[in-house]
Scaffold this motif. Structure first.
Motif, PDB file in Angstrom:
ATOM      1  N   ALA A 183      30.068  44.317  54.277  1.00  0.00           N
ATOM      2  CA  ALA A 183      29.751  43.522  55.466  1.00  0.00           C
ATOM      3  C   ALA A 183      30.501  42.200  55.505  1.00  0.00           C
ATOM      4  CB  ALA A 183      28.250  43.264  55.551  1.00  0.00           C
ATOM      5  N   ASN A 184      31.280  41.902  54.479  1.00  0.00           N
ATOM      6  CA  ASN A 184      31.985  40.620  54.397  1.00  0.00           C
ATOM      7  C   ASN A 184      33.309  40.713  55.152  1.00  0.00           C
ATOM      8  OD1 ASN A 184      33.534  38.341  53.472  1.00  0.00           O
ATOM      9  ND2 ASN A 184      32.121  38.170  51.760  1.00  0.00           N
ATOM     10  N   PRO A 185      33.508  39.907  56.195  1.00  0.00           N
ATOM     11  CA  PRO A 185      34.755  39.998  56.967  1.00  0.00           C
ATOM     12  C   PRO A 185      35.989  39.566  56.178  1.00  0.00           C
ATOM     13  CG  PRO A 185      33.419  38.141  57.709  1.00  0.00           C
ATOM     14  CD  PRO A 185      32.575  38.921  56.767  1.00  0.00           C
ATOM     15  N   LEU A 186      35.831  38.630  55.240  1.00  0.00           N
ATOM     16  CA  LEU A 186      36.971  38.226  54.410  1.00  0.00           C
ATOM     17  C   LEU A 186      37.386  39.349  53.462  1.00  0.00           C
ATOM     18  CD1 LEU A 186      36.478  34.486  53.367  1.00  0.00           C
ATOM     19  CD2 LEU A 186      38.248  35.462  54.829  1.00  0.00           C
ATOM     20  N   SER A 187      36.410  40.036  52.898  1.00  0.00           N
ATOM     21  CA  SER A 187      36.718  41.160  52.010  1.00  0.00           C
ATOM     22  C   SER A 187      37.394  42.286  52.784  1.00  0.00           C
ATOM     23  CB  SER A 187      35.431  41.667  51.346  1.00  0.00           C
ATOM     24  OG  SER A 187      34.831  40.656  50.560  1.00  0.00           O
ATOM     25  N   ALA A 188      36.935  42.531  54.005  1.00  0.00           N
ATOM     26  CA  ALA A 188      37.556  43.569  54.817  1.00  0.00           C
ATOM     27  C   ALA A 188      39.009  43.222  55.136  1.00  0.00           C
ATOM     28  CB  ALA A 188      36.762  43.755  56.111  1.00  0.00           C
ATOM     29  N   MET A 189      39.266  41.961  55.469  1.00  0.00           N
ATOM     30  CA  MET A 189      40.640  41.548  55.747  1.00  0.00           C
ATOM     31  C   MET A 189      41.507  41.655  54.500  1.00  0.00           C
ATOM     32  SD  MET A 189      42.934  40.567  57.840  1.00  0.00           S
ATOM     33  CE  MET A 189      42.078  40.050  59.343  1.00  0.00           C
ATOM     34  N   ARG A 206      49.157  32.980  43.281  1.00  0.00           N
ATOM     35  CA  ARG A 206      49.089  34.375  42.875  1.00  0.00           C
ATOM     36  C   ARG A 206      48.222  35.118  43.881  1.00  0.00           C
ATOM     37  NH1 ARG A 206      50.811  34.381  37.511  1.00  0.00           N
ATOM     38  NH2 ARG A 206      49.949  36.435  37.096  1.00  0.00           N
ATOM     39  N   PRO A 207      48.821  35.624  44.961  1.00  0.00           N
ATOM     40  CA  PRO A 207      48.037  36.236  46.045  1.00  0.00           C
ATOM     41  C   PRO A 207      47.279  37.477  45.618  1.00  0.00           C
ATOM     42  CG  PRO A 207      50.370  36.684  46.329  1.00  0.00           C
ATOM     43  CD  PRO A 207      50.270  35.694  45.219  1.00  0.00           C
ATOM     44  N   LEU A 208      47.808  38.216  44.633  1.00  0.00           N
ATOM     45  CA  LEU A 208      47.109  39.421  44.205  1.00  0.00           C
ATOM     46  C   LEU A 208      45.753  39.096  43.593  1.00  0.00           C
ATOM     47  CD1 LEU A 208      49.971  41.555  42.629  1.00  0.00           C
ATOM     48  CD2 LEU A 208      49.112  41.540  44.958  1.00  0.00           C
ATOM     49  N   VAL A 209      45.662  37.969  42.921  1.00  0.00           N
ATOM     50  CA  VAL A 209      44.397  37.564  42.322  1.00  0.00           C
ATOM     51  C   VAL A 209      43.354  37.297  43.399  1.00  0.00           C
ATOM     52  CG1 VAL A 209      43.279  35.796  40.918  1.00  0.00           C
ATOM     53  CG2 VAL A 209      45.531  36.651  40.279  1.00  0.00           C
ATOM     54  N   LEU A 210      43.777  36.653  44.481  1.00  0.00           N
ATOM     55  CA  LEU A 210      42.861  36.354  45.574  1.00  0.00           C
ATOM     56  C   LEU A 210      42.386  37.634  46.254  1.00  0.00           C
ATOM     57  CD1 LEU A 210      41.475  34.273  47.349  1.00  0.00           C
ATOM     58  CD2 LEU A 210      43.538  34.166  48.756  1.00  0.00           C
ATOM     59  N   LEU A 211      43.288  38.576  46.488  1.00  0.00           N
ATOM     60  CA  LEU A 211      42.901  39.840  47.108  1.00  0.00           C
ATOM     61  C   LEU A 211      41.930  40.602  46.209  1.00  0.00           C
ATOM     62  CD1 LEU A 211      46.277  41.156  48.609  1.00  0.00           C
ATOM     63  CD2 LEU A 211      44.435  39.945  49.762  1.00  0.00           C
ATOM     64  N   SER A 212      42.178  40.579  44.911  1.00  0.00           N
ATOM     65  CA  SER A 212      41.287  41.266  43.980  1.00  0.00           C
ATOM     66  C   SER A 212      39.902  40.634  43.967  1.00  0.00           C
ATOM     67  CB  SER A 212      41.894  41.230  42.576  1.00  0.00           C
ATOM     68  OG  SER A 212      40.998  41.751  41.634  1.00  0.00           O
ATOM     69  N   ALA A 257      36.198  40.615  41.144  1.00  0.00           N
ATOM     70  CA  ALA A 257      36.696  40.285  39.802  1.00  0.00           C
ATOM     71  C   ALA A 257      38.161  39.907  39.904  1.00  0.00           C
ATOM     72  CB  ALA A 257      36.520  41.465  38.847  1.00  0.00           C
ATOM     73  N   LEU A 258      38.607  39.025  39.043  1.00  0.00           N
ATOM     74  CA  LEU A 258      40.008  38.612  39.011  1.00  0.00           C
ATOM     75  C   LEU A 258      40.818  39.623  38.223  1.00  0.00           C
ATOM     76  CD1 LEU A 258      39.641  34.776  38.349  1.00  0.00           C
ATOM     77  CD2 LEU A 258      40.247  35.906  40.486  1.00  0.00           C
ATOM     78  N   GLU A 259      41.828  40.165  38.876  1.00  0.00           N
ATOM     79  CA  GLU A 259      42.717  41.108  38.220  1.00  0.00           C
ATOM     80  C   GLU A 259      44.143  40.747  38.586  1.00  0.00           C
ATOM     81  OE1 GLU A 259      41.718  45.116  39.101  1.00  0.00           O
ATOM     82  OE2 GLU A 259      39.604  44.883  38.592  1.00  0.00           O
ATOM     83  N   THR A 260      45.006  40.622  37.604  1.00  0.00           N
ATOM     84  CA  THR A 260      46.394  40.224  37.848  1.00  0.00           C
ATOM     85  C   THR A 260      47.329  41.412  37.928  1.00  0.00           C
ATOM     86  OG1 THR A 260      46.748  39.961  35.477  1.00  0.00           O
ATOM     87  CG2 THR A 260      46.064  38.009  36.702  1.00  0.00           C
ATOM     88  N   GLY A 261      46.835  42.598  37.670  1.00  0.00           N
ATOM     89  CA  GLY A 261      47.695  43.773  37.724  1.00  0.00           C
ATOM     90  C   GLY A 261      47.797  44.317  39.128  1.00  0.00           C
ATOM     91  N   ALA A 262      48.296  45.549  39.216  1.00  0.00           N
ATOM     92  CA  ALA A 262      48.447  46.190  40.521  1.00  0.00           C
ATOM     93  C   ALA A 262      47.086  46.536  41.096  1.00  0.00           C
ATOM     94  CB  ALA A 262      49.298  47.456  40.380  1.00  0.00           C
ATOM     95  N   LEU A 263      47.034  46.583  42.441  1.00  0.00           N
ATOM     96  CA  LEU A 263      45.783  46.883  43.133  1.00  0.00           C
ATOM     97  C   LEU A 263      45.831  48.261  43.779  1.00  0.00           C
ATOM     98  CD1 LEU A 263      44.976  43.480  44.855  1.00  0.00           C
ATOM     99  CD2 LEU A 263      44.120  44.369  42.700  1.00  0.00           C
ATOM    100  N   GLY A 264      46.487  49.188  43.115  1.00  0.00           N
ATOM    101  CA  GLY A 264      46.642  50.509  43.717  1.00  0.00           C
ATOM    102  C   GLY A 264      45.324  51.220  43.938  1.00  0.00           C
TER     103      GLY A 264
END
Length: 329
Positions: free
Chosen positions: A215-221, A240-246, A252-259
């Motif tokens: 239900a979180n609009p930021l998470s959906a984006m 580090r944009p991948l960390v923010l998306l994760s 959780a903070l993840e620095t690897g791929a988000l496949g």
């Protein structure tokens, strides 16, 4: 459309475009977007001094991700603000009694207020379009990425306007409607992320289940932006944009791929569509001056629309259930 909303719509347009309010909103929207783009570009270019490789496509992707998340955050809190006073102001100015003596129905009132607010918000979003055009100069972003972002942004704007309108009709006081609406938004945005982060901390930093943030609009984006991310994290000591998306999609903070990130935005879109229809129905009854919950032909029509929507959602269940980790793509 003329019978449905034009009397209120013309009046709302005249009120909105009078004074400096629209110009101020445009300046804030375009100004903040331009500043965000410039800051992101400065941070990225600064990595060159540290010897980090920097490709043109990576600049475009990070600019697109940063601008999209910033615009989504602005829309989350601005969309309800455009309708929070829509119904309550009529009671505070004493014009609600005058409206009751006219042939204007609650459907015309609510539809006119909603279309006027959405038109203003669409104008603000179009004003930001030139800032996004800079992204395509660097590359790395496709039309599909832009379509996902734009569609989710418009759906968030529509749901936000409906939430503000419903709070305004329920309380009939702008101050109370503002407190109620933004308390719900803070719980929705911050509360779901906090719950996902706590779950991740209690489970060895594993990704939280999707239903925590659906239900979180930021998470959906963030989930919609994952396909547009840089393929690798090539930025050392800086953004580090991948960390923010994760963080937004998994808790959780993840620095690897988000496949393995789920297409959460699909389930969110379905949820927001249903919420918007229910809020619209509630607002129609709350805006009625008397006998609020008397059933009319409009209720029957809305019931049919909601039933049709549920049938459509059920037929497309394989498309959106994958966003919750259920079923296959």
């Amino acid at each position: 459309m003329k019978r449905l909303a034009m009397p209120i719509l013309f009046k709302e347009f005249a009120v909105q475009m009078r004074g400096s309010r629209v110009a101020l909103l445009l300046a804030i929207y375009v100004g903040l977007s331009s500043i965000t783009a410039r800051l992101l570009y400065g941070v990225l270019v600064s990595q060159l001094d540290r010897g980090a490789p920097l490709l043109s496509a990576q600049i475009g992707q990070v600019l697109f991700i940063g601008l999209s998340l910033g615009l989504q955050l602005l829309t989350i809190f601005l969309a309800p603000a455009l309708t929070l006073h829509a119904i309550s102001s009529e009671y505070e100015r004493g014009t609600a009694l005058i409206l009751q003596t006219t042939p204007i129905t609650p459907l015309q009132l609510v539809t006119g207020k909603l279309v006027a607010a959405l038109s203003l918000l669409l104008l603000l979003l179009l004003a930001v379009a030139p800032v996004f055009s800079v992204v395509f100069l660097f590359g790395g972003v496709t039309i599909a990425d832009l379509g996902r972002m734009g569609g989710l942004l418009l759906l968030t704007a529509f749901t936000g306007c409906m939430l503000g309108l419903c709070c305004s009709a329920a309380t009939r006081q702008t101050y109370s409607a503002t407190l109620l609406c933004y308390a719900l938004l803070v719980c929705l945005v911050g509360g779901t992320l906090l719950a996902a982060n706590i779950w991740s901390l209690l489970n060895a930093m594993r990704a939280a289940p999707a239903y925590y943030v659906v239900a979180n609009p930021l998470s959906a984006m963030a989930a919609a932006l994952v396909p547009a991310r840089p393929p690798t994290d090539a930025f050392v000591g800086g953004l580090r944009p991948l960390v923010l998306l994760s963080l937004l999609t998994r808790g959780a903070l993840e620095t690897g791929a988000l496949g393995g990130t789920l297409p959460l935005h699909r389930a969110t879109a379905v949820l927001y569509g249903a919420i918007s229809l229910v809020l619209f129905w509630f607002t129609l009854h709350l805006a009625a001056p008397r006998r609020r919950w008397r059933l009319t032909k409009v209720d029957a029509a809305l019931c049919m629309v909601l039933l049709g929507y549920l049938v459509l959602v059920y037929g497309a269940r394989e498309w959106w259930l994958v966003g919750l980790g259920i079923g296959g793509a």
